[in-house]
Structure formats: C-alpha cells, structure tokens
Design an enzyme around this catalytic site. Sequence first.
Site, PDB file in Angstrom:
ATOM      1  N   ARG A 172       0.807  -1.225   0.000  1.00 52.53           N
ATOM      2  CA  ARG A 172       0.000   0.000   0.000  1.00 52.53           C
ATOM      3  C   ARG A 172       0.843   1.279   0.000  1.00 52.53           C
ATOM      4  O   ARG A 172       0.470   2.267   0.631  1.00 52.53           O
ATOM      5  CB  ARG A 172      -0.975   0.033   1.182  1.00 52.53           C
ATOM      6  N   SER A 222     -10.487   0.138   4.071  1.00 50.32           N
ATOM      7  CA  SER A 222      -9.727  -0.187   5.285  1.00 50.32           C
ATOM      8  C   SER A 222      -9.021   1.052   5.809  1.00 50.32           C
ATOM      9  O   SER A 222      -8.325   1.739   5.060  1.00 50.32           O
ATOM     10  CB  SER A 222      -8.690  -1.267   4.990  1.00 50.32           C
ATOM     11  N   GLU A 293      -3.849   3.328   6.820  1.00 50.02           N
ATOM     12  CA  GLU A 293      -3.845   3.080   5.374  1.00 50.02           C
ATOM     13  C   GLU A 293      -4.410   4.311   4.657  1.00 50.02           C
ATOM     14  O   GLU A 293      -3.938   4.697   3.600  1.00 50.02           O
ATOM     15  CB  GLU A 293      -4.672   1.836   5.035  1.00 50.02           C
TER      16      GLU A 293
HETATM   17  C1  LIG Z   1     -15.602   0.379  -0.127  1.00 48.74           C
HETATM   18  C2  LIG Z   1     -14.131   0.523  -0.383  1.00 48.74           C
HETATM   19  C3  LIG Z   1     -13.350  -0.590  -0.651  1.00 48.74           C
HETATM   20  C4  LIG Z   1     -11.983  -0.465  -0.871  1.00 48.74           C
HETATM   21  N1  LIG Z   1     -11.248  -1.583  -1.128  1.00 48.74           N
HETATM   22  C5  LIG Z   1      -9.919  -1.467  -1.341  1.00 48.74           C
HETATM   23  C6  LIG Z   1      -9.126  -2.625  -1.608  1.00 48.74           C
HETATM   24  O1  LIG Z   1      -9.600  -3.746  -1.675  1.00 48.74           O
HETATM   25  N2  LIG Z   1      -7.800  -2.447  -1.810  1.00 48.74           N
HETATM   26  C7  LIG Z   1      -7.202  -1.211  -1.769  1.00 48.74           C
HETATM   27  O2  LIG Z   1      -5.992  -1.108  -1.977  1.00 48.74           O
HETATM   28  N3  LIG Z   1      -7.943  -0.109  -1.511  1.00 48.74           N
HETATM   29  C8  LIG Z   1      -9.257  -0.194  -1.309  1.00 48.74           C
HETATM   30  N4  LIG Z   1      -9.994   0.936  -1.064  1.00 48.74           N
HETATM   31  C9  LIG Z   1      -9.332   2.244  -0.990  1.00 48.74           C
HETATM   32  C10 LIG Z   1      -9.244   2.993  -2.335  1.00 48.74           C
HETATM   33  O3  LIG Z   1     -10.366   2.736  -3.160  1.00 48.74           O
HETATM   34  C11 LIG Z   1      -7.971   2.663  -3.115  1.00 48.74           C
HETATM   35  O4  LIG Z   1      -6.821   2.892  -2.339  1.00 48.74           O
HETATM   36  C12 LIG Z   1      -7.886   3.496  -4.410  1.00 48.74           C
HETATM   37  O5  LIG Z   1      -6.859   3.017  -5.206  1.00 48.74           O
HETATM   38  C13 LIG Z   1      -7.655   4.986  -4.165  1.00 48.74           C
HETATM   39  O6  LIG Z   1      -7.818   5.653  -5.411  1.00 48.74           O
HETATM   40  P1  LIG Z   1      -8.446   7.126  -5.482  1.00 48.74           P
HETATM   41  O7  LIG Z   1      -8.458   7.537  -6.902  1.00 48.74           O
HETATM   42  O8  LIG Z   1      -9.726   7.174  -4.773  1.00 48.74           O
HETATM   43  O9  LIG Z   1      -7.325   7.938  -4.700  1.00 48.74           O
HETATM   44  P2  LIG Z   1      -7.549   9.115  -3.652  1.00 48.74           P
HETATM   45  O10 LIG Z   1      -8.206   8.576  -2.440  1.00 48.74           O
HETATM   46  O11 LIG Z   1      -8.167  10.281  -4.306  1.00 48.74           O
HETATM   47  O12 LIG Z   1      -6.023   9.449  -3.307  1.00 48.74           O
HETATM   48  C14 LIG Z   1      -5.231   8.522  -2.606  1.00 48.74           C
HETATM   49  C15 LIG Z   1      -3.774   9.002  -2.630  1.00 48.74           C
HETATM   50  O13 LIG Z   1      -3.298   8.954  -3.965  1.00 48.74           O
HETATM   51  C16 LIG Z   1      -2.856  10.241  -4.399  1.00 48.74           C
HETATM   52  N5  LIG Z   1      -3.275  10.377  -5.802  1.00 48.74           N
HETATM   53  C17 LIG Z   1      -4.525  10.262  -6.310  1.00 48.74           C
HETATM   54  N6  LIG Z   1      -4.494  10.407  -7.643  1.00 48.74           N
HETATM   55  C18 LIG Z   1      -3.204  10.641  -7.976  1.00 48.74           C
HETATM   56  C19 LIG Z   1      -2.529  10.884  -9.210  1.00 48.74           C
HETATM   57  N7  LIG Z   1      -3.162  10.913 -10.405  1.00 48.74           N
HETATM   58  N8  LIG Z   1      -1.179  11.090  -9.186  1.00 48.74           N
HETATM   59  C20 LIG Z   1      -0.501  11.073  -8.009  1.00 48.74           C
HETATM   60  N9  LIG Z   1      -1.093  10.851  -6.815  1.00 48.74           N
HETATM   61  C21 LIG Z   1      -2.409  10.636  -6.805  1.00 48.74           C
HETATM   62  C22 LIG Z   1      -3.543  11.233  -3.461  1.00 48.74           C
HETATM   63  O14 LIG Z   1      -2.750  12.404  -3.312  1.00 48.74           O
HETATM   64  C23 LIG Z   1      -3.627  10.440  -2.160  1.00 48.74           C
HETATM   65  O15 LIG Z   1      -2.398  10.544  -1.476  1.00 48.74           O
HETATM   66  C24 LIG Z   1     -11.381   0.821  -0.836  1.00 48.74           C
HETATM   67  C25 LIG Z   1     -12.158   1.954  -0.579  1.00 48.74           C
HETATM   68  C26 LIG Z   1     -13.529   1.807  -0.361  1.00 48.74           C
HETATM   69  C27 LIG Z   1     -14.358   3.049  -0.095  1.00 48.74           C
END
Ligand SMILES: Cc1cc2nc3c(=O)[nH]c(=O)nc-3n(C[C@H](O)[C@H](O)[C@H](O)COP(=O)(O)OP(=O)(O)OC[C@H]3O[C@@H](n4cnc5c(N)ncnc54)[C@H](O)[C@@H]3O)c2cc1C
Length: 324
Positions: A172, A222, A293
């Site tokens: 992660r 998580s 996380e």
């Molecule tokens: C119901 C649910 C289930 C989930 N299940 C999982 C799972 O099974 N496994 C898992 O790993 N995660 C899970 N997640 C968490 C999340 O969905 C993932 O970590 C996802 O990859 C985050 O992507 P995001 O676009 O929402 O990033 P954001 O939440 O918007 O950002 C996360 C981080 O990434 C950075 N970031 C975002 N976009 C960019 C970019 N283009 N360039 C550089 N940095 C960037 C941000 O600055 C921040 O630090 C879950 C979340 C929910 C709500």
Amino acid sequence: MAHEPLQRQLAGPVRFAEPMWRHTTWRIGGPAEIFVEPTSLEDLRAAIHYARQHGLPLTVIGNGSNVLVLDEGIPGLVVRIGPRLGGVTVRDHSVTAGAGTRLGQLAEAAREAGLAGLEFLAGIPGTVGGAVAVNAGAHGLAVGDRLSRVTVVDRAGNCHVKGPEELEFAYRSSNVGARGWIVVAAEFGLGCGDPASIRRTMEEYLRKRRQTQPLDLPSAGSVFKNPPQGPPAGWLVEMAGGKGLRVGGAMVSPVHANFVVNTGGATARDVLTLIERVRELVYRRFGVYLALEVQVLGGGRGAGEEMCQDWSSKAAGASGEPSA
Ligand SMILES: Cc1cc2nc3c(=O)[nH]c(=O)nc-3n(C[C@H](O)[C@H](O)[C@H](O)COP(=O)(O)OP(=O)(O)OC[C@H]3O[C@@H](n4cnc5c(N)ncnc54)[C@H](O)[C@@H]3O)c2cc1C
C-alpha cells in the site's frame, strides 16, 4: 477573488472554497481553497505552473476513496484527476489507461479484450492514478505487480515515463507522493484469458465484498494497514472490542472492523478521535500500533505528513508483534 486569472488559463472547471466532502467517498472534508479538474495535460501543466508562480501548495486527488480530508479544508490548489483525464486503450497484450479512469472500467476493458490479470481490481472504487500512488490491491495482488510503465508529471510540469522498479512499490505504498509526481497514465502488461472465466472471477470478488464490507454507508475502505506480521488489522480491532464503537457520526463498522463508516454528519475530527481510541484499544490488548492506510489531507501545510511522521515514530518504538 485573487485567483480569478486561473479560470482564464484552464479549460476545466475552477472552483473556490469547494467543499471536499463532495469529492470523497467518506463524504467528509472541509473546503479546498481552489479546486480544479484538468481536462488535458496542458490544463494540468497550467495548474502546476500557477501553483508554483503563486507559492500555493498543490494536492492531488483521484476519486477520494482513500483519503480523510480534515474539517479545516485544504489550503492552496487541489487538482482532481478525474474522468476528464481517463480513457482506456488496448493494444496486443497491454492496456493503457488515463489516470482518471475508474478501476472498474479498466478491469472491464481488459476482460472484454480477453486479457487476464486485473480481476482483483473489481470493487475497488478508485482511479488508476490513486491506485498507482497507494499501490492498491486485493486477493494477494497489487497494482505494482501488473504495471509495465507509468507516465508522471513532476512539479515543474515535465513528463517522465517510469518503469515499475522506479516507483518503489511496497504494501500500500509507492514513492509517487514523496517525489511530488502526478500520475497521468499507466500501462499494464497482461496475459490472455477467457472473458467468461474472467467475468466469473470478478463477480465472485464482488460478491465477497458485498458479503463482508459495509457498502451501504460512506467509508474509505480499510482504515489501517495490516501489520507486517500476525493477524490482520480488522481481526485485531474486532478482538480488542472495537466493533460498533462510535464518536459523533463515525462508527467502527459492525460488519468489518477495519472500516469506519459515516453514519450521517461525521466530521474528520470524529473519525480521528475514533481512530485514536481504536489504536489505544488494540495497543493495550496486543501491543501493536496500527498504521494508517488512509491518507490524511489538509488542515495546513504538511498537517497530514506531520501526523504520519508522529505516528511512525510511535510505531517504531513499539514491538509490532501481537502479544496475544
Ligand atoms: C468500499 C471501499 C473498498 C476499498 N477496497 C480497497 C481494496 O480492496 N484495496 C485497496 O488497496 N484499496 C481499497 N480501497 C481504498 C481505495 O479505493 C484505493 O486505495 C484506491 O486506489 C484509491 O484511489 P483514489 O483515486 O480514490 O485515490 P484518492 O483517495 O483520491 O487518493 C489517494 C492518494 O493517492 C494520491 N493520488 C490520487 N491520484 C493521484 C494521481 N493521479 N497522481 C498522483 N497521486 C495521486 C492522493 O494524493 C492520495 O495521497 C477501498 C475503498 C472503499 C471506499
């Protein structure tokens, strides 16, 4: 408004004091001072340039599904890399996606093309950029395992193509945030697979999520990382008696103890207070400090980082080994 000239420089929307709860899956977060959604690489570069010129801190988000935005909001410029910078192209055994592509869309495009290897993304509600930055994963696989190349833009607005070995992927985490890179596209190298069996695997993963995760309430997935050894974080929280614990509108989910859900009107303060209570319970019972996380954004320059540094120094002093 002092930053009105930015509106003339970007094709995409520019908003001031934009409530960040609208852009997070937790439905929590104070206002972004300036919020932009670039529609092209040129737009993104213009936003980066503007932030540099005016000495504004720049924060990147994707779908906001792994972040806790503090109630004070985020100072400076928030750049959302969303569907306007999305899209998938399939060529031979590789799939290339814009950073704003939703992970479900990417997994579907690979399946339709008869390419296997991204099934584990089914049900993760993030974007490609966010998933690369945090090395999102499930079912024993993570994004870093499937990447062949990533295109990033640095804080001077220059584009670079990086191989996975340059992104220092770990559980992660990656070095994307520390380097200040903004992911704009990612290419995945995949193998051939039968679309029907890929679909079955994805449906099975989705079914498991519906059974084990509280998908009816806003959350960020998580909250804690699993410790390097021993039982997973959710088990530790449950055994320490954390399930169902509440602070204001925030509650440790009775369905999955590593999820904190927003039962209505939760603030970031509620969530952070609850997180600290849960950490204390787990530490007292097992001697394990749980690492976050979710990423904390906003509240003043570097507030999130300070919190994490404070945390890592505490964690470094703890044994990390469950004592029961
Ligand atoms: C119901 C649910 C289930 C989930 N299940 C999982 C799972 O099974 N496994 C898992 O790993 N995660 C899970 N997640 C968490 C999340 O969905 C993932 O970590 C996802 O990859 C985050 O992507 P995001 O676009 O929402 O990033 P954001 O939440 O918007 O950002 C996360 C981080 O990434 C950075 N970031 C975002 N976009 C960019 C970019 N283009 N360039 C550089 N940095 C960037 C941000 O600055 C921040 O630090 C879950 C979340 C929910 C709500």
